[in-house]
Motif scaffolding. Structure first.
Motif, mmCIF file in Angstrom:
data_model
loop_
_atom_site.group_PDB
_atom_site.id
_atom_site.type_symbol
_atom_site.label_atom_id
_atom_site.label_comp_id
_atom_site.label_asym_id
_atom_site.label_seq_id
_atom_site.Cartn_x
_atom_site.Cartn_y
_atom_site.Cartn_z
ATOM 1 N N HIS A 1 8.396 11.218 0.206
ATOM 2 C CA HIS A 1 6.458 11.562 0.136
ATOM 3 C C HIS A 1 6.577 10.863 -0.889
ATOM 4 O O HIS A 1 6.897 10.808 -2.096
ATOM 5 N N ILE A 2 5.060 9.654 -0.880
ATOM 6 C CA ILE A 2 4.125 9.606 -1.983
ATOM 7 C C ILE A 2 3.135 9.934 -1.609
ATOM 8 O O ILE A 2 2.653 9.681 -0.358
ATOM 9 N N LYS A 3 2.236 9.793 -2.567
ATOM 10 C CA LYS A 3 0.581 9.821 -2.453
ATOM 11 C C LYS A 3 0.304 8.501 -3.031
ATOM 12 O O LYS A 3 0.066 7.813 -4.216
ATOM 13 N N TRP A 4 -1.158 8.611 -2.152
ATOM 14 C CA TRP A 4 -1.808 6.822 -2.535
ATOM 15 C C TRP A 4 -3.435 7.528 -2.860
ATOM 16 O O TRP A 4 -3.812 8.165 -2.456
ATOM 17 N N ASN A 5 -3.948 6.884 -3.574
ATOM 18 C CA ASN A 5 -5.073 6.936 -3.975
ATOM 19 C C ASN A 5 -5.620 5.193 -4.540
ATOM 20 O O ASN A 5 -5.232 4.699 -5.070
ATOM 21 N N TYR A 6 -6.882 4.598 -3.648
ATOM 22 C CA TYR A 6 -7.140 3.450 -4.057
ATOM 23 C C TYR A 6 -8.626 3.551 -3.986
ATOM 24 O O TYR A 6 -9.292 4.347 -3.779
ATOM 25 N N GLN A 7 -9.187 3.252 -5.557
ATOM 26 C CA GLN A 7 -10.476 3.106 -5.688
ATOM 27 C C GLN A 7 -10.776 1.189 -5.927
ATOM 28 O O GLN A 7 -10.627 0.928 -6.965
ATOM 29 N N PRO A 8 -11.129 1.412 -5.172
ATOM 30 C CA PRO A 8 -12.219 -0.304 -5.369
ATOM 31 C C PRO A 8 -13.196 -0.619 -6.212
ATOM 32 O O PRO A 8 -14.109 0.997 -6.204
ATOM 33 N N GLU A 9 -13.737 -1.210 -7.079
ATOM 34 C CA GLU A 9 -14.414 -1.025 -7.659
ATOM 35 C C GLU A 9 -15.625 -2.204 -7.150
ATOM 36 O O GLU A 9 -15.628 -2.996 -5.853
ATOM 37 N N GLY A 10 -17.227 -2.672 -7.886
ATOM 38 C CA GLY A 10 -17.856 -2.568 -6.597
ATOM 39 C C GLY A 10 -18.102 -4.505 -7.071
ATOM 40 O O GLY A 10 -17.833 -4.775 -8.416
ATOM 41 N N VAL A 11 -18.301 -4.712 -6.197
ATOM 42 C CA VAL A 11 -18.177 -6.543 -6.898
ATOM 43 C C VAL A 11 -19.903 -7.231 -5.869
ATOM 44 O O VAL A 11 -20.550 -6.629 -4.644
ATOM 45 N N ILE A 12 -20.236 -8.024 -5.993
ATOM 46 C CA ILE A 12 -21.343 -8.786 -6.296
ATOM 47 C C ILE A 12 -21.379 -9.745 -5.558
ATOM 48 O O ILE A 12 -20.632 -10.545 -6.044
ATOM 49 N N LEU A 13 -21.630 -10.523 -4.277
ATOM 50 C CA LEU A 13 -21.010 -11.556 -3.325
ATOM 51 C C LEU A 13 -23.108 -11.690 -3.412
ATOM 52 O O LEU A 13 -24.057 -11.315 -2.706
ATOM 53 N N THR A 14 -22.719 -13.227 -3.678
ATOM 54 C CA THR A 14 -23.583 -14.252 -3.227
ATOM 55 C C THR A 14 -23.050 -15.166 -2.208
ATOM 56 O O THR A 14 -21.695 -15.679 -2.516
#
Length: 186
Positions: A148-161
Motif C-alpha cells: 500500500h501507498i498513499k497518494w496526495n495530489y495538489q494542483p496549482e491554480g492556472v489562468i487560462l486565456t
C-alpha cells in the motif's frame, strides 16, 4: 618502464574525469555539473510497480518506474539523478479508459520525482499538467507497507486565456484530487 609511466598517466587522467556521485537528496544547487545524485539507500525502490485505487467511481492505475542516471537540466545546473516517473490510466464506472499515459515512453511521463523524505517514507513529485499545463502541481506518495501507498495530489491554480491555451484544449484534471488515497500494489 615507459609503458608503465604511460599507463599510469592514462589511469590518472581517467580517474580525474570520473563522475562524482552524491546521495539522492543532495541539493542540486551544490552539485558540480555532470555529477550523479544516486539512490544509494534504495529510497525509491518501495514505490516501483503498478498500483490501483478506486475514487469517485473511477479506477485509477498508476505505474511507477525508476530511471537510473536520468539527465536533468535546471537553469544552469546540469546533473544526473535517479528518479521515478508515474504514468497512469483512469477508467470510468463502465470500464472505459477516459485518460491514459501508460503508452508514453517512461521519461515522457509528466509526473517525475523531485525529492525524497526518507524519515516520512515519502517521495514528492512534480506534475507538469495536461494540456496548457492545466492541473500542474505536486504529487506525494507515502509508503505505507509492501502492498500500500498513499497518494496526495495538489494542483496549482492556472489562468487560462486564448493566448496561452487554444480553444479545444482539454482542461479536465483527471488525476484524483484527494489526500491519502490508498493504492494497492498489483
Amino acid at each position: 618502464m615507459k609503458n608503465i609511466f604511460l599507463i599510469s598517466i592514462f589511469f590518472l587522467s581517467f580517474s580525474c574525469k570520473a563522475q562524482q556521485t552524491y546521495p539522492l537528496n543532495t541539493d542540486f544547487r551544490t552539485l558540480p555539473n555532470n555529477a550523479y545524485s544516486k539512490d544509494l539507500n534504495n529510497e525509491l525502490m518501495p514505490f516501483i510497480g503498478t498500483w490501483k485505487a478506486t475514487f469517485d467511481n473511477k479506477e485509477i492505475t498508476i505505474k511507477v518506474d525508476k530511471v537510473d542516471h536520468h539527465y536533468i537540466k535546471l537553469g544552469m545546473h546540469l546533473y544526473y539523478q535517479d528518479v521515478l516517473f508515474i504514468r497512469y490510466s483512469i477508467k470510468n464506472a463502465q470500464g472505459t479508459i477516459i485518460k491514459s499515459t501508460l503508452n508514453l515512453p517512461i521519461t515522457e511521463a509528466k509526473i517525475k520525482s523531485d525529492i525524497t523524505f526518507p524519515d516520512q517514507n515519502l517521495v514528492s513529485f512534480v506534475y507538469q499538467g495536461g494540456d496548457c499545463q492545466y492541473g500542474w502541481g505536486d504529487v506525494d506518495l507515502t509508503f505505507v507497507d509492501a502492498t500500500h501507498i498513499k497518494w496526495n495530489y495538489q494542483p496549482e491554480g492556472v489562468i487560462l486565456t486564448n493566448k496561452n491555451c487554444p480553444n479545444g484544449a482539454d482542461t479536465t484534471i483527471y488525476l484524483p484530487k484527494t489526500p491519502n488515497l490508498v493504492f494497492t500494489k498489483q
